[in-house]
Scaffold this active site. Structure first.
Site, PDB file in Angstrom:
ATOM      1  N   SER A 162      36.356  50.105  49.030  1.00  0.00           N
ATOM      2  CA  SER A 162      37.582  49.570  48.885  1.00  0.00           C
ATOM      3  C   SER A 162      38.104  49.311  50.366  1.00  0.00           C
ATOM      4  O   SER A 162      37.806  49.970  51.187  1.00  0.00           O
ATOM      5  CB  SER A 162      38.596  50.614  48.216  1.00  0.00           C
ATOM      6  OG  SER A 162      40.052  50.275  48.562  1.00  0.00           O
ATOM      7  N   TYR A 179      41.380  59.219  47.756  1.00  0.00           N
ATOM      8  CA  TYR A 179      40.669  58.110  47.466  1.00  0.00           C
ATOM      9  C   TYR A 179      40.512  57.206  48.722  1.00  0.00           C
ATOM     10  O   TYR A 179      39.105  56.982  48.934  1.00  0.00           O
ATOM     11  CB  TYR A 179      41.676  57.349  46.631  1.00  0.00           C
ATOM     12  CG  TYR A 179      41.078  56.147  46.255  1.00  0.00           C
ATOM     13  CD1 TYR A 179      40.245  55.594  45.242  1.00  0.00           C
ATOM     14  CD2 TYR A 179      41.661  54.740  46.742  1.00  0.00           C
ATOM     15  CE1 TYR A 179      39.799  54.642  44.920  1.00  0.00           C
ATOM     16  CE2 TYR A 179      41.158  53.539  46.496  1.00  0.00           C
ATOM     17  CZ  TYR A 179      40.221  53.406  45.551  1.00  0.00           C
ATOM     18  OH  TYR A 179      39.730  52.247  45.105  1.00  0.00           O
TER      19      TYR A 179
HETATM   20  N1  NAP Z   1      40.727  46.696  41.170  1.00  0.00           N
HETATM   21  C1  NAP Z   1      41.151  46.774  42.547  1.00  0.00           C
HETATM   22  O1  NAP Z   1      42.233  46.431  42.895  1.00  0.00           O
HETATM   23  C2  NAP Z   1      40.176  47.486  43.458  1.00  0.00           C
HETATM   24  C3  NAP Z   1      40.471  47.691  44.871  1.00  0.00           C
HETATM   25  C4  NAP Z   1      39.709  48.260  45.635  1.00  0.00           C
HETATM   26  C5  NAP Z   1      38.509  48.970  45.164  1.00  0.00           C
HETATM   27  N2  NAP Z   1      38.094  49.103  43.724  1.00  0.00           N
HETATM   28  C6  NAP Z   1      37.008  49.810  43.264  1.00  0.00           C
HETATM   29  O2  NAP Z   1      36.278  48.850  42.307  1.00  0.00           O
HETATM   30  C7  NAP Z   1      35.600  49.677  41.453  1.00  0.00           C
HETATM   31  C8  NAP Z   1      35.966  49.307  40.256  1.00  0.00           C
HETATM   32  O3  NAP Z   1      37.397  49.421  39.713  1.00  0.00           O
HETATM   33  P1  NAP Z   1      38.100  48.424  38.842  1.00  0.00           P
HETATM   34  O4  NAP Z   1      39.379  48.255  39.507  1.00  0.00           O
HETATM   35  O5  NAP Z   1      37.131  47.218  38.187  1.00  0.00           O
HETATM   36  O6  NAP Z   1      38.231  49.724  37.644  1.00  0.00           O
HETATM   37  P2  NAP Z   1      38.509  49.737  36.004  1.00  0.00           P
HETATM   38  O7  NAP Z   1      38.728  48.166  35.570  1.00  0.00           O
HETATM   39  O8  NAP Z   1      39.230  50.701  35.757  1.00  0.00           O
HETATM   40  O9  NAP Z   1      37.028  49.688  35.504  1.00  0.00           O
HETATM   41  C9  NAP Z   1      36.291  51.157  35.897  1.00  0.00           C
HETATM   42  C10 NAP Z   1      35.021  51.315  35.390  1.00  0.00           C
HETATM   43  O10 NAP Z   1      34.401  52.485  35.773  1.00  0.00           O
HETATM   44  C11 NAP Z   1      34.035  53.130  34.273  1.00  0.00           C
HETATM   45  N3  NAP Z   1      34.250  54.460  34.792  1.00  0.00           N
HETATM   46  C12 NAP Z   1      35.240  55.283  35.351  1.00  0.00           C
HETATM   47  N4  NAP Z   1      34.979  56.679  35.304  1.00  0.00           N
HETATM   48  C13 NAP Z   1      33.525  56.637  35.230  1.00  0.00           C
HETATM   49  C14 NAP Z   1      32.683  57.799  35.347  1.00  0.00           C
HETATM   50  N5  NAP Z   1      32.851  58.780  35.708  1.00  0.00           N
HETATM   51  N6  NAP Z   1      31.367  57.537  34.905  1.00  0.00           N
HETATM   52  C15 NAP Z   1      30.987  56.330  34.635  1.00  0.00           C
HETATM   53  N7  NAP Z   1      31.771  55.203  34.530  1.00  0.00           N
HETATM   54  C16 NAP Z   1      33.108  55.559  34.882  1.00  0.00           C
HETATM   55  C17 NAP Z   1      35.131  52.952  33.371  1.00  0.00           C
HETATM   56  O11 NAP Z   1      34.650  52.773  32.073  1.00  0.00           O
HETATM   57  P3  NAP Z   1      34.819  54.480  31.499  1.00  0.00           P
HETATM   58  O12 NAP Z   1      36.576  54.776  31.460  1.00  0.00           O
HETATM   59  O13 NAP Z   1      34.607  53.976  29.868  1.00  0.00           O
HETATM   60  O14 NAP Z   1      34.133  55.193  31.813  1.00  0.00           O
HETATM   61  C18 NAP Z   1      35.215  51.250  33.690  1.00  0.00           C
HETATM   62  O15 NAP Z   1      34.162  50.692  33.250  1.00  0.00           O
HETATM   63  C19 NAP Z   1      36.096  51.078  41.599  1.00  0.00           C
HETATM   64  O16 NAP Z   1      35.257  51.737  42.747  1.00  0.00           O
HETATM   65  C20 NAP Z   1      37.589  50.827  42.607  1.00  0.00           C
HETATM   66  O17 NAP Z   1      37.675  52.096  43.358  1.00  0.00           O
HETATM   67  C21 NAP Z   1      39.049  48.346  42.900  1.00  0.00           C
END
Ligand code: NAP
Length: 281
Positions: A162, A179
């Site tokens: 991130s 985080y």
């Molecule tokens: N979206 C943003 O703005 C943003 C910005 C910066 C960084 N990120 C990073 O991008 C990555 C993805 O985020 P996202 O925004 O796409 O989030 P999201 O839509 O909430 O998706 C998270 C995914 O991770 C899975 N997950 C969560 N905990 C888990 C665990 N313990 N073991 C296995 N799978 C797990 C969830 O499925 P289940 O709940 O079924 O496990 C889901 O498939 C993260 O690392 C986040 O920190 C996102």
């Protein structure tokens, strides 16, 4: 003229096998989609839940409706749990016959709140998934990744971090200190792994997104004033879109990214540099 070999395959993933953690929704699902569209023969998505509107099964079903030759497969696992990662390794091995070319460590957790009352479990949850889980995924999948790795065609580890890993985005009532710290660790992990695994023909890089609407980000987007507020603040006047993550992921996973190792690519429209717009000079 220069003789660029296989330029037409530069951004292709034909025949490649990938595992995307957190692939059931959000950035992981965008990545899995992009890999299949770029020619990957198999993309395994992993998350904890199989069922429900955000579970693995619905994502696999959607991915397998793409008009491509590659296939999506789902394997449930909690990648904050080392034993479950060990089981995931065994299941991926069975599913792919031991071939894995691309590992995307994307699953992540966040927690926000005021500094002093921070519950200890929240730090543990964030560090177990975003740091220890990523380390163990890389460690336990290295043997499989190195099997198909070649000097001219390395296997890839891509860590989703991130921009919070290089900035101090939120303090106070909705502070996200641990985080942010966990993502800074992810950045440095990819540099360490780049040097450790480079000689085994495995590259490691980090993608550091800014705000992309998703289940994980939407709550914080609302707290910060909503999408429009964040778009106005961003030099590109928008938030991240699925194509933005797709482009960077395919670049890092394809022949075009073969010599990039230990880098982090910020994917935020430049908003981390935007403080200067408040200057009164
Ligand atoms: N979206 C943003 O703005 C943003 C910005 C910066 C960084 N990120 C990073 O991008 C990555 C993805 O985020 P996202 O925004 O796409 O989030 P999201 O839509 O909430 O998706 C998270 C995914 O991770 C899975 N997950 C969560 N905990 C888990 C665990 N313990 N073991 C296995 N799978 C797990 C969830 O499925 P289940 O709940 O079924 O496990 C889901 O498939 C993260 O690392 C986040 O920190 C996102």
């Amino acid at each position: 003229m220069s003789d660029l070999k296989n330029f037409d395959r530069m951004f292709r993933l034909d025949g490649k096998v990938a595992l995307v953690t957190g692939g059931s929704r959000g950035l992981g699902l965008h990545t899995a989609t992009a890999f299949l569209l770029a020619g990957a023969s198999k993309v395994i998505i992993s998350a904890r839940k199989n069922e429900g509107p955000q579970g693995i099964n619905q994502a696999v079903e959607k991915l397998n409706k793409l008009n491509v030759s590659g296939k999506a497969v789902g394997i449930a696992a909690n990648v904050a749990d080392t034993k479950d990662i060990e089981r995931l390794v065994e299941e991926v091995e069975k599913e792919t016959g031991g071939k894995l070319d691309i590992l995307v460590c994307n699953a992540g957790a966040t927690w926000g709140g005021p500094f002093e009352p921070t519950p200890d479990w929240s730090s543990q949850k964030v560090l177990d998934l975003n740091v220890r889980g990523v380390f163990n995924l890389a460690r336990l999948f290295t043997s499989m990744l190195s099997k198909s790795a070649r000097p001219e065609d390395p296997s890839r580890i891509i860590i989703v971090s991130s921009v919070a890993g290089t900035t101090v985005p939120h303090v106070g009532e909705h502070g996200t200190i641990m985080y942010s710290v966990s993502k800074a660790a992810a950045h440095h992990m990819s540099r360490q792994l780049a040097v450790e695994l480079g000689p085994r023909n495995i590259t490691t890089n980090t993608v550091a997104p800014g705000f992309f609407p998703s289940k994980l980000a939407n709550g914080l987007i609302e707290i910060l004033g909503g999408e429009q507020e964040l778009k106005d603040w961003n030099p590109r006047k928008r938030l991240g879109e699925p194509e933005d993550i797709a482009g960077v992921m395919v670049y890092l996973a394809s022949p075009a990214g073969a010599y990039v190792n230990g880098e982090d690519i910020a994917l935020d429209g430049g908003v981390r540099y935007a403080q200067g717009r408040q200057s009164k000079l």
